[in-house]
Design an enzyme around this catalytic site. Structure first.
Site, PDB file in Angstrom:
ATOM      1  N   ASN A 224      32.655  41.966  -4.013  1.00 23.59           N
ATOM      2  CA  ASN A 224      32.969  40.568  -4.299  1.00 23.59           C
ATOM      3  C   ASN A 224      31.767  39.911  -4.970  1.00 23.59           C
ATOM      4  O   ASN A 224      30.681  39.844  -4.378  1.00 23.59           O
ATOM      5  CB  ASN A 224      33.294  39.818  -3.003  1.00 23.59           C
ATOM      6  CG  ASN A 224      33.486  38.328  -3.237  1.00 23.59           C
ATOM      7  OD1 ASN A 224      34.483  37.906  -3.794  1.00 23.59           O
ATOM      8  ND2 ASN A 224      32.507  37.521  -2.821  1.00 23.59           N
ATOM      9  N   GLU A 225      31.948  39.492  -6.210  1.00 20.39           N
ATOM     10  CA  GLU A 225      30.907  38.778  -6.960  1.00 20.39           C
ATOM     11  C   GLU A 225      29.589  39.562  -7.004  1.00 20.39           C
ATOM     12  O   GLU A 225      28.507  38.989  -6.890  1.00 20.39           O
ATOM     13  CB  GLU A 225      30.685  37.378  -6.375  1.00 20.39           C
ATOM     14  CG  GLU A 225      31.918  36.488  -6.473  1.00 20.39           C
ATOM     15  CD  GLU A 225      31.696  35.093  -5.882  1.00 20.39           C
ATOM     16  OE1 GLU A 225      30.671  34.892  -5.207  1.00 20.39           O
ATOM     17  OE2 GLU A 225      32.557  34.217  -6.084  1.00 20.39           O
TER      18      GLU A 225
ATOM     19  N   GLU B 210      40.289  34.140   3.297  1.00 18.26           N
ATOM     20  CA  GLU B 210      38.936  34.491   3.709  1.00 18.26           C
ATOM     21  C   GLU B 210      38.678  33.880   5.080  1.00 18.26           C
ATOM     22  O   GLU B 210      39.120  32.775   5.377  1.00 18.26           O
ATOM     23  CB  GLU B 210      37.883  33.985   2.721  1.00 18.26           C
ATOM     24  CG  GLU B 210      36.470  34.296   3.199  1.00 18.26           C
ATOM     25  CD  GLU B 210      35.423  34.260   2.100  1.00 18.26           C
ATOM     26  OE1 GLU B 210      34.312  34.778   2.330  1.00 18.26           O
ATOM     27  OE2 GLU B 210      35.708  33.720   1.016  1.00 18.26           O
TER      28      GLU B 210
ATOM     29  N   CYS C  94      32.921  36.338   0.438  1.00 21.85           N
ATOM     30  CA  CYS C  94      31.591  36.569   0.994  1.00 21.85           C
ATOM     31  C   CYS C  94      31.655  37.145   2.399  1.00 21.85           C
ATOM     32  O   CYS C  94      30.715  37.814   2.837  1.00 21.85           O
ATOM     33  CB  CYS C  94      30.809  35.261   0.990  1.00 21.85           C
ATOM     34  SG  CYS C  94      30.539  34.571  -0.662  1.00 21.85           S
TER      35      CYS C  94
END
Length: 751
Positions: free
Chosen positions: A390-391, A65, A272
């Site tokens: 993502n999430e 990331e 994120c």
């Protein structure tokens, strides 16, 4: 199998080896004496081929990331920070940080404007030199201008080559000095002068230079200076080391540390980072498919720093290919942390994702595949895995958006495995998926206990992708031994449940020590140093697990659950042999005397190559650092008396990895010419060595078992059991009389 006459007490087997030595075995099984420990335990491993289960070929990989300057100022080797002056935003005047001015208000005036030749990057830097070589304001020695310190210093190394690129235009004739210097500007490591004629550079001009450093400094800077009055504009300034991995732009030392983990997949680019706090700041892959000068870059508003997007979609695919691993592409599904696209409006995002797959996999005749080919990669990249978001599972529009993505992708690319954000480990999913994402950040005690997380998971349906796991909080520090041991226990549970766990990766992978947005991390670096945290070394000790055979094992102990273990069979392709690896995590504070019993093994343990590797330290909160990078690292030792029964001392608060090389075994039904010749070759030395070393004239009892072995011509000759009551010397004499061991005339030094 028997020998005639008085030799019918001797059992012999011949074992093929891949090494160049020959062992002749059979004295002394594994023994340990005088050990005092707080605990004892027994580990039983069933190594029969019928009991084993193949684990996923992609079980352990890495997750990248753009956090902690992992890419910009990290594995992407570009040394200039804010190379296009866009980090301050599109409106001018703007902040040019980390660029700084050389000179003062009376000698120089610097400001951004929107005169760049690049349509997507309109901001450029205007530098007005107010001083001159003559007149009322004389320029200081060395001139005035600007400098860039890179990402907390540029690591310039003596003799290394650096490619400098910059775009320049001037209002008048000027001499411009381009140099790499020490952080105070006093040490010149490399420099060149650009003779800027007004007629030549009145329009934007690309200047390319190749520097060979004449010295080293890990905190160097780039300087652009002039001593002639006039105005000069700069834009898109780059300093790249020539020596990157395969010339692909990746910092070689950081690349090597990732490659050493043997990752089976690379998940990218977030996290994120994919979502953004707001969609306007999310990662946009299409904007990275233009030459680096034309990339607009963006502000990563989750981790709060600017990236020029030099590390773009193409580069991520290239990184996965260079690592020899599978790409896992995480796409934005129209959802950020603070805003969402309604499902009725999501189709442009779906189309964007389909275009990204075509770029990676499409033919050179396709729209996006032809662009990939034009960028230098006509052969398609491998792309088999795609994560939708993502999430985002709990967000209002996720399921509706996800289904639009799922069915559109499967209609065109049915082989791509699609990963949902929704957890299916405890309850079945309510939508189709090939895998489900599972993230866990918790304390070391909790994560160690979560070794059983997937024990009760349904054995049918989508499998788990544990794409983010780590110990965090007070017991993690910046990367403690305690955190690593909690993670090791969790990974043993993933191995045991590898029938329902397809992939797993630690997070985060990288941290630039100058910008710690998250603790802990696997690999810590600055401009010139790096080290692995204990969590990195845990992953290193699990690098052979992907695609290995998981063997059932059980620990019987008087402990309170502080011991966990696993056993695998793995192929060492470099040495061309098979290995049995046993890993034990001792999460407790007591030494453990562990008796290991291996049953069902169809090969022979090559004890001469057996090893025990231990990850531990004097304090559970010990960490590595630039000052002491190897405070907590695995230490390998030879494992003496390795066999199917062993007594091994397990240190408190440790991860122990025992590796047992194996050699295939065949038993002879009768003596043949070849086997007799093998025995003859070293018989004299063998007999004298065994007699002198172990027995002299000692009388052997019928139950004596010998475990000594020797090797001749890639063959292990092993004598397993001698139910004899005569002296060893008489036994050897009988063998010689039977013409199995003829008269001792050969030179013992031949062994």
């Amino acid at each position: 199998m028997e020998l005639q006459g008085t030799m019918n007490c001797l059992g012999v087997r011949i074992t093929a080896l891949f090494s160049a030595l020959i062992l002749i075995s059979g004295l002394c099984g594994s023994r340990a004496h005088g050990l005092e420990a707080n605990q004892t335990a027994v580990l039983k491993v069933n190594a029969s081929s019928r009991s084993g289960r193949k684990m996923s070929d992609t079980l352990f990989g890495v997750f990248f990331e753009e956090i902690n300057h992992a890419g910009a100022g990290g594995i992407w080797a570009e040394l200039v920070s804010n190379r296009g002056f866009e980090a301050g935003g599109p409106n001018t005047p703007s902040n040019i940080d980390p660029w700084s001015i050389i000179g003062n208000d009376s000698t120089i005036f610097v400001a951004t404007d929107r005169t760049s030749c690049f349509e997507l990057n309109k901001v450029a830097l205007r530098v007005e030199v107010l001083c001159d070589n003559t007149g009322p304001i004389i320029c200081p020695a060395g001139g005035v201008g600007i400098y860039n310190p890179g990402y907390w210093g540029m690591n310039i190394e003596d003799g290394k080559e650096y490619k400098i690129v910059l775009y320049v235009r001037t209002s008048s004739a000027m001499n411009l000095s381009v140099s790499l210097t020490s952080p105070d500007g006093l040490q010149n490591l490399a420099s060149s002068t650009i003779m800027a004629d007004e007629s030549d550079m009145s329009n934007w001009t690309k200047v390319e230079l190749l520097f060979i450093a004449q010295g080293s400094n890990a905190k160097s800077r780039l300087q652009l200076t002039a001593s002639d009055k006039g105005v000069v504009w700069f834009d898109q300034i780059s300093v790249m080391p020539v020596d990157t991995y395969k010339g692909h732009g990746f910092r070689k030392d950081l690349f090597a540390m990732v490659a050493d983990l043997k990752p089976r997949f690379l998940r990218f680019p977030g996290g994120c980072f994919v979502e953004g706090e707001w969609l306007r700041n999310a990662f946009r892959w299409k904007g990275t498919l233009v030459p680096w000068e034309e990339r607009s870059g963006h502000f990563g508003d989750v981790w709060m720093y600017w990236t020029d997007d030099g590390l773009g979609y193409y580069e991520f695919l290239q990184l996965a290919e260079d690592l020899g691993t599978s790409a896992v592409w995480v796409v934005n599904n129209g959802i950020s942390h603070n805003d969402q696209v309604a499902t009725t409006n999501i189709l442009p995002f779906v189309k964007d994702t389909l275009d990204s797959i075509e770029f990676a996999r499409g033919s050179v005749n396709s729209t996006w595949g032809s662009l990939r080919a034009a960028m230098g990669h006509p052969i398609p990249f491998e792309l088999k895995y795609l994560a939708i978001g993502n999430e985002d599972c709990g967000k209002k529009n996720y399921r509706g958006n996800y289904l639009k993505f799922y069915y559109a992708i499967k209609a065109t690319y049915p082989d791509i495995e699609i990963i949902t954000n929704c957890d299916g480990s405890s309850t079945p999913l309510d939508h189709p998926a090939d895998m489900y994402d599972f993230h866990i950040y918790t304390s070391s005690n909790n994560l160690f206990a979560m070794s059983k997380q997937f024990d009760r998971t349904s054995r049918s349906g989508p499998k788990a992708f544990v794409s983010e796991y780590a110990v965090t909080g007070s017991d993690a520090g910046k990367g403690s031994l305690l955190a690593a041991l909690g993670e090791a226990g969790f990974l043993l549970g993933l191995e045991r449940n590898s029938d329902v766990v397809e992939m797993a990766s630690y997070a985060p992978l990288f941290v630039n020590d100058n910008d710690r947005r998250w603790n802990p991390d696997a690999i810590v670096f600055n401009s010139w140093q790096l080290y692995g945290t204990p969590s990195y070394w845990v992953q290193y000790l699990f690098k052979e697990s992907s695609g290995a055979i998981y063997l059932p094992s059980i620990i019987q102990a008087n402990s309170s659950g502080s011991l966990l273990s696993s056993a695998i069979l793995w192929e060492n392709t470099k040495e061309n042999n098979k290995n049995l690896k046993i890993k034990i995590v001792n999460f407790g504070s007591d030494i453990v005397n562990l008796k290991i019993t291996i049953t069902g093994l169809e090969e022979t343990i090559n004890s001469s190559g057996a090893s025990k590797t231990i990850l531990t330290s004097g304090n559970v909160m010990d960490e590595n650092s630039f000052g002491i990078p190897n405070k907590v690292v695995p230490l390998e030792h030879a494992l003496l008396d390795a066999g199917t029964e062993m007594l091994v001392v397990i240190s408190p608060h440790s991860l122990t990895s025992i590796n047992l090389p194996l050699v295939s075994t065949t038993y002879l039904d009768e003596w043949n010419t070849e086997s007799v010749e093998k025995l003859k070759k070293y018989q004299a030395a063998y007999a004298r060595r065994l007699k002198a070393k172990y027995f002299s004239n000692k009388t052997l009892n019928g139950d004596d078992i010998f475990n000594h072995e020797t090797t001749v011509d890639n063959v292990v000759i092993k004598s397993s059991r001698w139910p004899c009551t005569r002296s060893f010397a008489d036994l050897i004499q009988n063998m010689e009389e039977q013409n199995k061991f003829p008269s001792s005339t050969e030179n013992e030094s031949s062994i």
